[in-house]
Design a protein around this motif. Sequence first.
Motif, mmCIF file in Angstrom:
data_model
loop_
_atom_site.group_PDB
_atom_site.id
_atom_site.type_symbol
_atom_site.label_atom_id
_atom_site.label_comp_id
_atom_site.label_asym_id
_atom_site.label_seq_id
_atom_site.Cartn_x
_atom_site.Cartn_y
_atom_site.Cartn_z
ATOM 1 N N ARG A 210 -1.810 3.675 -3.975
ATOM 2 C CA ARG A 210 -0.680 3.191 -3.197
ATOM 3 C C ARG A 210 -1.144 2.210 -2.115
ATOM 4 O O ARG A 210 -0.513 1.162 -1.887
ATOM 5 C CB ARG A 210 0.063 4.368 -2.564
ATOM 6 C CG ARG A 210 1.336 3.958 -1.829
ATOM 7 C CD ARG A 210 2.029 5.151 -1.208
ATOM 8 N NE ARG A 210 2.629 6.009 -2.223
ATOM 9 C CZ ARG A 210 2.277 7.272 -2.444
ATOM 10 N NH1 ARG A 210 1.306 7.826 -1.725
ATOM 11 N NH2 ARG A 210 2.875 7.988 -3.367
ATOM 12 N N GLN A 214 -0.276 -1.987 -1.752
ATOM 13 C CA GLN A 214 0.237 -2.631 -0.547
ATOM 14 C C GLN A 214 -0.545 -3.887 -0.187
ATOM 15 O O GLN A 214 -0.068 -4.716 0.594
ATOM 16 C CB GLN A 214 0.208 -1.636 0.613
ATOM 17 C CG GLN A 214 1.189 -0.487 0.459
ATOM 18 C CD GLN A 214 1.035 0.562 1.533
ATOM 19 O OE1 GLN A 214 0.109 0.508 2.351
ATOM 20 N NE2 GLN A 214 1.931 1.537 1.547
ATOM 21 N N TRP A 240 2.571 9.636 -11.921
ATOM 22 C CA TRP A 240 2.897 8.726 -10.809
ATOM 23 C C TRP A 240 2.832 7.277 -11.262
ATOM 24 O O TRP A 240 3.736 6.478 -10.949
ATOM 25 C CB TRP A 240 1.925 8.950 -9.654
ATOM 26 C CG TRP A 240 2.110 7.987 -8.521
ATOM 27 C CD1 TRP A 240 3.002 8.072 -7.491
ATOM 28 C CD2 TRP A 240 1.380 6.767 -8.320
ATOM 29 N NE1 TRP A 240 2.874 6.989 -6.656
ATOM 30 C CE2 TRP A 240 1.893 6.172 -7.138
ATOM 31 C CE3 TRP A 240 0.355 6.128 -9.008
ATOM 32 C CZ2 TRP A 240 1.397 4.959 -6.643
ATOM 33 C CZ3 TRP A 240 -0.129 4.922 -8.529
ATOM 34 C CH2 TRP A 240 0.381 4.349 -7.358
ATOM 35 N N ARG A 244 5.975 4.540 -11.369
ATOM 36 C CA ARG A 244 5.890 3.231 -10.706
ATOM 37 C C ARG A 244 5.898 2.073 -11.693
ATOM 38 O O ARG A 244 5.841 0.912 -11.278
ATOM 39 C CB ARG A 244 4.607 3.164 -9.864
ATOM 40 C CG ARG A 244 4.582 4.085 -8.645
ATOM 41 C CD ARG A 244 5.607 3.656 -7.609
ATOM 42 N NE ARG A 244 5.414 2.292 -7.178
ATOM 43 C CZ ARG A 244 4.735 1.951 -6.074
ATOM 44 N NH1 ARG A 244 4.189 2.884 -5.327
ATOM 45 N NH2 ARG A 244 4.612 0.685 -5.730
#
Length: 455
Positions: A210, A214, A240, A244
């Motif tokens: 994650r 970013q 996950w 996503r």
Amino acid sequence: MRTTGRHAKLVVSSDGAGIVGQAGGVLLTETLRATGLDRALSAGLERWRKPRAVHDPGKIVMDLAVMLALGGDCLSDIAILRAEPELFGPVPSDPTVSRLVTALAQASPQALRAIRKARSSARARAWELAGEHAPGTGGDLIPVDLDATIVLAHSEKEQAAPTWKRTFGFHPMTAFIDHGPSGTGEAAALDLRPGNAGSNTAEDHITTARAALQQIPSHLHKLVLVRTDSGGGTHGFIDWATRRRLKYSIGWGLTEDACEAILTLPEHVWQCAYDADRQPRPGAWVAELTGMLDLTGWPRGMRVIVRRERPHLGAQLRFTDIDGHRFTCFVTNTRCGQLADLELRHRRRARAEDRIRCAKDTGLRNLPLHAFAANRVWLELIALATDLTAWAQMLAFGDHPARRWEPKRLRLRVFSVAARLARGGRRLRLRLARHWPWADLTATAIGRMQMLPAP
């Protein structure tokens, strides 16, 4: 017969004038300017500047990153910049640097977010300037490689613990953006963990992935390919990545069912595997196991691909090796493409080991601070230094082989070049040593960087 020895006795003195060391470090300061990282850090860390402070916190963080890129491994090594104010500007004292790192550590979540935001904006600017040399150009995938590494500690630093390799220290999780065979890579995320942290902890993989996302412009997320070894082959992490809608290529441990399925594969389904140059590799084959396994509970669209190869001479066979062959598996959600190409793409995840080695040459080999929060700041400085080096290579060297040089070679050939400062015509001229074999390369790279406009 002519002798190759020195004819005259060498007399050493310390009275030279107008001479500077680490002249190639100007390439890094110009990269700071061109990518806008200097302004972004100054704006992001403004809240930690005291009312009557002389030095800007953003400038101090930049100096620490440049110091790490030049080969420093502790805070006091910033003295190599302090010795050259004409090149690197005013550099604070060691106590000032130490106080700032302590302040950032005390405000760790906010400070780390500020630094990461500055890195993200500078990365977008660097990729924009790089054009065809930037990751994701032409719709190519952007590999993000996740891997953990061990950093030894020789004293009882905060949260240092015994590791699974029976050493003592830390077990950080890393994520690197791979530039492919034509370049090196960028440190998207470095997450510090205690030494006893697990290798296949799904939550840690998710946190690091994650943070890496970013750092990548949002419009390029559809091109991201997440690659990990078998430590990422867990339900939690693959679920996950599926939610996503990320592309993934993840190592998968051999289970008893997988071994039984491999034994039942007919010989004609095995396809020849590729070597690193995409040429057929003798003694290596790939096949798909998806339809032969019970994948209930795993995400839809997940494919299981197995590689079979003859171990090289001297290799020690494992209990999972069958009929003298070594087998490895990985899973992916890519629906098209030859199996050999998908397997080669996954195997290139090993470039993360090169990036980790480069990071350890840029300050990651030893964490110099005692507090865990302070060492988290130190990892963020390492990420800055790694990015700064990668951007300088991407923007200044183009297709030159120096684009692929690792930090040690860059320091020996580019950053450490000697030069003389000459003043005249209201200008300051940096004259690199004429006899240095890489002087033209360094001068051209700096000139190319100076031509790039600041944001």
